[in-house]
Motif scaffolding. Structure first.
Motif, PDB file in Angstrom:
ATOM      1  N   ILE A  34       0.835  -1.204   0.000  1.00 37.48           N
ATOM      2  CA  ILE A  34       0.000   0.000   0.000  1.00 37.48           C
ATOM      3  C   ILE A  34       0.870   1.253   0.000  1.00 37.48           C
ATOM      4  N   THR A  35       1.911   1.263   0.825  1.00 39.09           N
ATOM      5  CA  THR A  35       2.789   2.432   0.910  1.00 39.09           C
ATOM      6  C   THR A  35       3.482   2.706  -0.424  1.00 39.09           C
ATOM      7  N   MET A  36       3.979   1.664  -1.061  1.00 37.16           N
ATOM      8  CA  MET A  36       4.649   1.845  -2.355  1.00 37.16           C
ATOM      9  C   MET A  36       3.681   2.337  -3.422  1.00 37.16           C
ATOM     10  N   LEU A  37       2.454   1.766  -3.429  1.00 33.88           N
ATOM     11  CA  LEU A  37       1.466   2.169  -4.432  1.00 33.88           C
ATOM     12  C   LEU A  37       1.051   3.628  -4.258  1.00 33.88           C
ATOM     13  N   VAL A  38       0.738   4.020  -3.028  1.00 33.69           N
ATOM     14  CA  VAL A  38       0.320   5.398  -2.769  1.00 33.69           C
ATOM     15  C   VAL A  38       1.459   6.377  -3.041  1.00 33.69           C
ATOM     16  N   SER A  39       2.686   6.002  -2.668  1.00 34.37           N
ATOM     17  CA  SER A  39       3.827   6.882  -2.927  1.00 34.37           C
ATOM     18  C   SER A  39       4.037   7.080  -4.423  1.00 34.37           C
ATOM     19  N   GLN A  40       3.910   6.007  -5.185  1.00 29.65           N
ATOM     20  CA  GLN A  40       4.061   6.116  -6.639  1.00 29.65           C
ATOM     21  C   GLN A  40       2.989   7.025  -7.249  1.00 29.65           C
ATOM     22  N   LEU A  41       1.749   6.899  -6.765  1.00 31.52           N
ATOM     23  CA  LEU A  41       0.669   7.739  -7.284  1.00 31.52           C
ATOM     24  C   LEU A  41       0.880   9.208  -6.913  1.00 31.52           C
ATOM     25  N   PHE A  46       2.486  14.803  -9.199  1.00 27.25           N
ATOM     26  CA  PHE A  46       3.274  16.030  -9.274  1.00 27.25           C
ATOM     27  C   PHE A  46       3.848  16.271 -10.665  1.00 27.25           C
ATOM     28  N   PHE A  47       4.131  15.177 -11.394  1.00 31.05           N
ATOM     29  CA  PHE A  47       4.882  15.336 -12.639  1.00 31.05           C
ATOM     30  C   PHE A  47       4.116  14.928 -13.894  1.00 31.05           C
ATOM     31  N   ASN A  48       2.935  14.350 -13.737  1.00 30.62           N
ATOM     32  CA  ASN A  48       2.219  13.837 -14.900  1.00 30.62           C
ATOM     33  C   ASN A  48       0.788  14.365 -14.893  1.00 30.62           C
ATOM     34  N   LYS A  49       0.472  15.242 -15.783  1.00 26.20           N
ATOM     35  CA  LYS A  49      -0.863  15.816 -15.837  1.00 26.20           C
ATOM     36  C   LYS A  49      -1.919  14.793 -16.233  1.00 26.20           C
ATOM     37  N   PHE A  50      -1.534  13.829 -17.083  1.00 28.95           N
ATOM     38  CA  PHE A  50      -2.493  12.791 -17.498  1.00 28.95           C
ATOM     39  C   PHE A  50      -2.926  11.950 -16.300  1.00 28.95           C
ATOM     40  N   THR A  51      -1.945  11.570 -15.458  1.00 26.98           N
ATOM     41  CA  THR A  51      -2.274  10.792 -14.253  1.00 26.98           C
ATOM     42  C   THR A  51      -3.149  11.611 -13.319  1.00 26.98           C
TER      43      THR A  51
END
Length: 227
Positions: A34-41, A46-51
């Motif tokens: 969960i921590t890795m997934l939320v951190s990645q999102l 911050f850097f991807n407008k599409f996401t």
């Protein structure tokens, strides 16, 4: 290596502790994912407008954010409920031992045998031998046979204490006027140390617990000598 061991669970000496260690690792793995997934999102936002647009707009993402936590809770709840049932079950005990918490020592009574009861005090630092552990060793150890189902009846004579042995996965409150019980079995011989884990007064840290696990044959001999 020693520092790493200090922050991990103690080596298990009972089936209960083995199940607790498994549940700890199981839950920790889920938390890491969960921590890795939320951190990645968060980084992607911050850097991807599409996401950013994908996560903030659309009904599908709302459904996913609702279903995923529910599934995660199910994976945690099922082994948790099973473990709670195992910890509370008293299954055909062969020996019953009553322990009473005092300020600041423990008393033990072997209910199945006559006239076997004693107090267990911490060995003062002035009386320690080279083989004793500072603040952990006692003058009278609780002797039990390994591979035997033990029932502990736990209470207190004055204030609330807590009878705790980490390597056995045991932690039960000793409450005045109330008798709590739990069961465990040890799968090997050895010495197992614990302490009162309830803040019970000035000498709270000076009432350790020491269990000596021996073979049933030697346990019978020990009982015969005390009788």
């Amino acid at each position: 290596m020693s520092t790493w061991k200090n922050i991990m669970l103690q080596d298990s000496a009972s089936p209960l502790m083995e199940q607790l260690a498994y549940f700890h690792d199981h839950t920790l793995l889920i938390l890491v994912i969960i921590t890795m997934l939320v951190s990645q999102l968060l980084i992607s936002l911050f850097f991807n407008k599409f996401t950013h647009r994908l996560l903030l707009e659309g009904q599908m993402i709302e459904i996913i954010w609702t279903i995923l936590p529910s599934i995660t809770l199910i994976f945690i709840a099922i082994p948790s409920l099973s473990l709670i049932y195992i910890l509370d079950e008293i299954n055909s005990p062969m020996i019953s031992i009553k322990t009473i918490g005092h300020q600041w020592y423990w008393s033990y009574e072997y209910s199945d045998f006559s006239n076997i009861e004693f107090d267990s005090y911490m060995i003062p630092m002035t009386d320690l031998e080279k083989f004793n552990f500072r603040l952990l060793d006692v003058d009278n150890r609780m002797i039990i046979p390994y591979e035997t189902n033990i029932r502990m009846l736990i209470t207190a004579a004055d204030v609330i204490h807590s009878w705790t042995v980490p390597s056995l996965g045991v932690k039960v409150d000793a409450t005045p006027g109330r008798l709590n019980q739990m069961s465990f079995s040890i799968n090997r011989s050895g010495l197992f140390f614990g302490q009162c884990s309830e803040i019970c007064g000035a000498n709270h840290s000076f009432m350790p617990i020491v269990i000596e696990s021996i073979s049933p044959k030697y346990f019978i001999n020990w009982i015969s000598k005390l009788n």
